[in-house]
Design a protein around this motif. Structure first.
Motif, PDB file in Angstrom:
ATOM      1  N   GLY A   1      40.631  46.478  52.034  1.00  0.00           N
ATOM      2  CA  GLY A   1      39.669  46.344  50.957  1.00  0.00           C
ATOM      3  C   GLY A   1      38.260  46.460  51.505  1.00  0.00           C
ATOM      4  O   GLY A   1      38.024  47.031  52.583  1.00  0.00           O
TER       5      GLY A   1
ATOM      6  N   LYS B   1      41.362  47.283  41.237  1.00  0.00           N
ATOM      7  CA  LYS B   1      41.895  45.949  41.454  1.00  0.00           C
ATOM      8  C   LYS B   1      43.246  46.130  42.120  1.00  0.00           C
ATOM      9  O   LYS B   1      44.176  46.689  41.536  1.00  0.00           O
TER      10      LYS B   1
ATOM     11  N   VAL C   1      45.900  47.552  37.575  1.00  0.00           N
ATOM     12  CA  VAL C   1      46.063  47.076  38.945  1.00  0.00           C
ATOM     13  C   VAL C   1      46.764  48.181  39.716  1.00  0.00           C
ATOM     14  O   VAL C   1      47.728  48.782  39.228  1.00  0.00           O
TER      15      VAL C   1
ATOM     16  N   GLU D   1      45.976  38.305  46.011  1.00  0.00           N
ATOM     17  CA  GLU D   1      45.387  38.432  44.675  1.00  0.00           C
ATOM     18  C   GLU D   1      44.024  37.761  44.565  1.00  0.00           C
ATOM     19  O   GLU D   1      43.104  38.298  43.924  1.00  0.00           O
TER      20      GLU D   1
ATOM     21  N   ASN E   1      40.679  39.739  44.970  1.00  0.00           N
ATOM     22  CA  ASN E   1      40.145  40.673  43.980  1.00  0.00           C
ATOM     23  C   ASN E   1      39.005  40.002  43.211  1.00  0.00           C
ATOM     24  O   ASN E   1      39.214  39.016  42.502  1.00  0.00           O
TER      25      ASN E   1
ATOM     26  N   TRP F   1      35.709  46.138  39.987  1.00  0.00           N
ATOM     27  CA  TRP F   1      36.499  45.275  40.862  1.00  0.00           C
ATOM     28  C   TRP F   1      36.429  45.771  42.304  1.00  0.00           C
ATOM     29  O   TRP F   1      36.426  46.976  42.560  1.00  0.00           O
ATOM     30  N   ARG F   2      36.410  44.820  43.230  1.00  0.00           N
ATOM     31  CA  ARG F   2      36.507  45.111  44.654  1.00  0.00           C
ATOM     32  C   ARG F   2      37.451  44.090  45.302  1.00  0.00           C
ATOM     33  O   ARG F   2      37.265  42.883  45.120  1.00  0.00           O
ATOM     34  N   PRO F   3      38.433  44.543  46.062  1.00  0.00           N
ATOM     35  CA  PRO F   3      39.219  43.609  46.873  1.00  0.00           C
ATOM     36  C   PRO F   3      38.468  43.355  48.179  1.00  0.00           C
ATOM     37  O   PRO F   3      38.321  44.248  49.006  1.00  0.00           O
TER      38      PRO F   3
ATOM     39  N   CYS G   1      41.604  51.017  50.561  1.00  0.00           N
ATOM     40  CA  CYS G   1      41.856  50.969  49.118  1.00  0.00           C
ATOM     41  C   CYS G   1      40.872  51.839  48.342  1.00  0.00           C
ATOM     42  O   CYS G   1      41.072  52.076  47.142  1.00  0.00           O
TER      43      CYS G   1
END
Length: 351
Positions: free
Chosen positions: A170, A277, A130, A241, A244, A207-209, A120
């Motif tokens: 991620g 995200k 997103v 989800e 995230n 943001w980081r997944p 990602c």
């Protein structure tokens, strides 16, 4: 795929591969590893990756290395941004050109299923709130660009006889025999346990997944067994989800997992502000029965218990073996690798 399927895993001695190999063995797969051995000595805890192996650089793979397998799982890569930024040629040759070379030989050998460990990170500093698999790719680093180039090359090879799938991971965390402390949650946990503090150098909003290494291994197994028509030449953001999280949230999870640890915000100029995200709805629609077993809090607790059991010290946390860039630098400075990141002395090849 059947339980007797023969699988070749590149990078099997790495952070992810050393977790994936035992999982596939327990599931009945016949696994062979292919790995250049950069990180063979970077072990924390028990190593259970005993499989037949080919010790070889992906840039030196030959057609004979691919014969007799039913699928390839391609994990081998220079695996983070600092390494990619150190030398763009290494990252291009190994991550992009090496992937294409491997895929071409796999296709020629009649191997239809090819699982590519993508990322990602390719979304970079996305303008979208997103990002799903159709979002524009905005790679900010050589590592991210190498994944984009590799995916494009694999797409060009895809046909009825060759079926790649692009697993966009991620930020991976969790316990592994080939431990890394240069991923965000692992780093925060190591610092919390050995220093009693977690420092965030950005403003904490990116943001980081995040995804646990065992869940990554499980969804690669899922891709091995999925109907080809569901995954042929498709990219998937791999997660759900709830994975995230913002960097500050990840830091809070780490600080809360270690009794007495404190969270300190120390924003610095030039701190990593990449943010993405991820939208995981495509994966969820395609595989509605797959459940991610790990949350960040559960993973942090696992790390805390593991660090307690081995009495992890600050010297261990900061050891060069567990930061990929520092370890490769050590191998170069020690004269073991040349300026093309190739071994000066051939490594033992076991088939």
């Amino acid at each position: 795929m059947t339980e007797s399927s023969r699988i070749l895993i590149t990078g099997h001695n790495g952070y992810l591969g050393s977790v994936m190999v035992p999982l596939l063995q327990r599931s009945g797969y016949e696994v062979t590893g292919l790995d250049t051995g950069y990180f063979r000595a970077c072990t924390l805890g028990v190593d259970n990756t005993g499989v037949p192996e080919i010790t070889k650089d992906v840039r030196a793979i030959e057609p004979s290395d691919l014969r007799g397998y039913d699928a390839v799982i391609h994990l081998a890569a220079l695996s983070n941004d600092p390494i990619g930024n150190l030398n763009a040629d290494w990252t291009r040759q190994i991550n992009a050109e090496g992937t294409l070379r491997l895929a071409e030989m796999a296709k020629a050998a009649g191997i239809r299923r090819f699982l590519f460990s993508s990322s990602c990170i390719m979304y970079g500093m996305s303008e979208a709130a997103v990002v799903d698999e159709t979002a524009p790719l905005a790679p900010q680093t050589e590592y991210a660009r190498s994944k984009v180039v590799a995916e494009e090359a694999l797409r060009a090879l895809a046909d009825d006889g060759f079926s790649p799938v692009y697993c966009r991971n991620g930020t991976v965390y969790g316990l592994s025999p080939r431990m890394r402390f240069d991923t965000v949650l692992n780093n925060f946990m190591g610092s919390a346990f050995t220093r009693g503090r977690v420092e965030v150098h950005s403003d904490g909003t990116p943001w980081r997944p995040v995804v646990h290494v065992q869940d990554v291994a499980r969804y690669f197994k899922l891709m091995l067994e999925a109907p080809l028509q569901d995954i042929h030449n498709e990219a998937f953001n791999m997660g759900v989800e709830s994975l995230n999280l913002q960097v500050r949230e990840i830091a809070e999870v780490a600080a809360e997992a270690v009794p007495g640890a404190e969270l300190i915000m120390v924003p610095q100029p030039g701190a990593d502000q990449r943010t993405y995200k991820a939208d995981f709805s495509k994966f969820s629609r395609t595989f509605p029965d797959f459940e991610f077993q790990w949350t960040a809090r559960r993973g942090a607790q696992e790390l805390y218990e593991a660090f307690r059991s081995i009495a992890l010290r600050y010297e261990d946390f900061t050891d060069k073996r567990f930061t990929r860039l520092r370890w490769l630098g050590h191998l170069i400075e020690a004269g073991k690798l040349d300026d093309e990141l190739r071994w000066r002395t051939p490594q033992l090849c076991i088939a």
